[in-house]
Design a protein around this motif. Sequence first.
Motif, PDB file in Angstrom:
ATOM      1  N   ILE A   1       3.561  10.021  -9.755  1.00 25.87           N
ATOM      2  CA  ILE A   1       2.965  10.181 -11.084  1.00 25.87           C
ATOM      3  C   ILE A   1       2.068  11.417 -11.122  1.00 25.87           C
ATOM      4  N   LEU A   2       1.226  11.580 -10.112  1.00 25.30           N
ATOM      5  CA  LEU A   2       0.328  12.731 -10.085  1.00 25.30           C
ATOM      6  C   LEU A   2       1.093  14.050  -9.982  1.00 25.30           C
ATOM      7  N   SER A   3       2.216  14.046  -9.268  1.00 26.58           N
ATOM      8  CA  SER A   3       3.001  15.271  -9.124  1.00 26.58           C
ATOM      9  C   SER A   3       3.565  15.732 -10.472  1.00 26.58           C
TER      10      SER A   3
ATOM     11  N   GLU B   1       0.831  -1.207   0.000  1.00 25.18           N
ATOM     12  CA  GLU B   1       0.000   0.000   0.000  1.00 25.18           C
ATOM     13  C   GLU B   1       0.865   1.255   0.000  1.00 25.18           C
ATOM     14  N   GLN B   2       1.937   1.265   0.790  1.00 31.23           N
ATOM     15  CA  GLN B   2       2.841   2.416   0.809  1.00 31.23           C
ATOM     16  C   GLN B   2       3.512   2.601  -0.550  1.00 31.23           C
ATOM     17  N   ALA B   3       3.945   1.508  -1.145  1.00 23.31           N
ATOM     18  CA  ALA B   3       4.600   1.587  -2.458  1.00 23.31           C
ATOM     19  C   ALA B   3       3.633   2.148  -3.502  1.00 23.31           C
ATOM     20  N   ILE B   4       2.421   1.639  -3.517  1.00 22.65           N
ATOM     21  CA  ILE B   4       1.416   2.113  -4.476  1.00 22.65           C
ATOM     22  C   ILE B   4       1.121   3.586  -4.263  1.00 22.65           C
ATOM     23  N   ASN B   5       0.959   3.991  -3.007  1.00 24.19           N
ATOM     24  CA  ASN B   5       0.688   5.407  -2.705  1.00 24.19           C
ATOM     25  C   ASN B   5       1.846   6.296  -3.132  1.00 24.19           C
TER      26      ASN B   5
END
Length: 62
Positions: free
Chosen positions: A56-58, A46-50
Amino acid sequence: MKLMSNERIKKSMLNVRATLGVEGIKMNRRSVVYGTKYLRGQMTSEQAINNITDYILSKYRK
């Protein structure tokens, strides 16, 4: 998840790199770092995905 030895982690990461290479995809340093941390038990999936999602969003927020 059972912790892996450094040798097994290295082999796993090389396997992933080769598999992606067949598809024409190169692993960047961030992917290697997150993958290694995950396999060492230092980061949850979950941490890796976040972290990857935030990165990517940045790039699109600029």
